[in-house]
Every structure is written in C-alpha cells, then in structure tokens.
Design a protein around this motif. Sequence first.
Motif, mmCIF file in Angstrom:
data_model
loop_
_atom_site.group_PDB
_atom_site.id
_atom_site.type_symbol
_atom_site.label_atom_id
_atom_site.label_comp_id
_atom_site.label_asym_id
_atom_site.label_seq_id
_atom_site.Cartn_x
_atom_site.Cartn_y
_atom_site.Cartn_z
ATOM 1 N N ALA A 125 0.837 -1.208 0.000
ATOM 2 C CA ALA A 125 0.000 0.000 0.000
ATOM 3 C C ALA A 125 0.870 1.256 0.000
ATOM 4 O O ALA A 125 0.611 2.215 -0.747
ATOM 5 N N GLY A 126 1.921 1.271 0.828
ATOM 6 C CA GLY A 126 2.819 2.419 0.843
ATOM 7 C C GLY A 126 3.546 2.596 -0.475
ATOM 8 O O GLY A 126 3.755 3.715 -0.953
ATOM 9 N N GLY A 127 3.921 1.459 -1.081
ATOM 10 C CA GLY A 127 4.598 1.529 -2.366
ATOM 11 C C GLY A 127 3.707 2.088 -3.462
ATOM 12 O O GLY A 127 4.176 2.820 -4.352
ATOM 13 N N LEU A 128 2.424 1.743 -3.443
ATOM 14 C CA LEU A 128 1.488 2.284 -4.439
ATOM 15 C C LEU A 128 1.495 3.802 -4.410
ATOM 16 O O LEU A 128 1.572 4.472 -5.445
ATOM 17 N N GLU A 129 1.386 4.345 -3.210
ATOM 18 C CA GLU A 129 1.335 5.799 -3.066
ATOM 19 C C GLU A 129 2.642 6.453 -3.492
ATOM 20 O O GLU A 129 2.657 7.471 -4.184
#
Length: 261
Positions: free
Chosen positions: A246-250
């Motif tokens: 999820a952090g990587g997506l952002e």
Amino acid sequence: MRVLLTNDDGIEAEGLQALRRALLAVEEVELAVIAPDSNRSAIGRGITTRRPLWVQEVDFGDGTVGYATDGTPVDCVRFADLGLVGERPDLIVSGINYGYNLGDDVTYSGTVAAAFEGILLGIPGIAISQGSPTATADFRRHEAYDFTAAAALLPRLVGEVERRGLPGGTILNVNVPSQPAGATVARLGKRIYRDRLDVESDEEGRRRYRIYGVDPSYHDEPGTDFRAIAEQRISITPIHLDLTSAGGLEEVAAWDLEGVV
C-alpha cells in the motif's frame, strides 16, 4: 463437509497418515486424499505445465483409498478442484509437515502453497506443521516423530472453520510443538538466514556447490510465530496472498512517468 487432504512430504509420509486417521474419525467430514507420490518439500507454489501428470490409486489398507501424483502440492489441489475425486472440496488441509513452517519460510513451503491455492479457488485452507520431538532433533530425521499433538488439534480447527468460516482470501498457517502448552494467534516473524557458499571439486575438476543448510535463526519479537513456538505454544497465523504494498502504491504513483511510452 468435503475435505481434501494433501501435503508436500509425499502420500506415504506418516504426518499425512496421522492426519488422515484423525479426519476419518470425524463423522461430519467426507475425506479425499490427493498427494505427491514422493517428497516435494520446499517446492513452494510450483506447478507442472510442460508434461501430463500421472495419477495412481493408493490403497491405505483400511477400506479407503487416496491418489498419488507425480505433480506438486498445488497440482494436487487443482486435481481436486477439477473433479478427480468428485465434487470440489469445502476445505483444503495440508500436512502434517515434518518441521515448522514459520516466518519467511512460508514462501518456500509446499505445505503452505497447497493451502494458498485454495485462496485462488475460493476454498478455505489450513496448513499444519509439527516441530521435532526434541529441541535438538533434526526435522529431516523422521524416525522419532510423533504427530499426536497436531493430529488431535486439526479436527477442532476444522470444526471452527466450518462453524465460523475464515476471512476472505485467508488461510491458517498452524505450527504445533510436540508437547504444546497452549495456543497463540500470532503474526509471521522474520527469519534470519545464514546460508553460505561451499564448494568442492572432483578429480575431473568439476565443482559442486552447496548453498543451503546452515541452521537459520530468527528475530525474537513478541507476538510472532517464532516467539509462540519458543514458548512451546501452538502458533496459528491467518495469512493471505495480497502482496501489494500500500505504501509503495502511493510512493510510486508520485513518480514522473509521463512520456515513458
């Protein structure tokens, strides 16, 4: 409840046989067994795509039969889903594995991979493993194993899954000490691998390398499956296959990618 029993140690492995006997004693369970014909440990989520698969009926000598295949644990689950033993299962049970499947090791495990396949098929799964009889025993030496603890636990887990279900896209990874002192719901811990590159040469100058086999360690943190096992408690971990960060997506969404193609 239709239950598929499989493993990665092979259809003749005592862990599977102990679990098979335990599940046969549960009146509500309609049991089918499909397992590899020999050991497929550490094969992960491998599948067989470049050749047909052989399947042979195996008589267990107690009025029941199973099916052995030269495929992988995941292939076994696919066989069940595609109708080899009739209707698709309501639950996949994989094990009992020789030795624990803890922390990062679950990504290598054929035992866990079989249960994982249920996520893709919409079938709940339980992967169950048991530790060595003594703290110093090598799980690769199977002579002293007694699977009583794990075999006794599994029917109760099956009953809970039947009554309560599991969260969508989730399986249970269960690890059982040989003499458990209770049970803990725990998260996966972090393995510390200590592999090294060993090489030896033969008379013709060919080199043979060994890169695995040094006993690994782990980060000792509260709330993990490693800590639970260190305290001689059964570790039960709900796990899933959603690998998206999820952090990587952002973060990656903020990159300048205009004009790349």
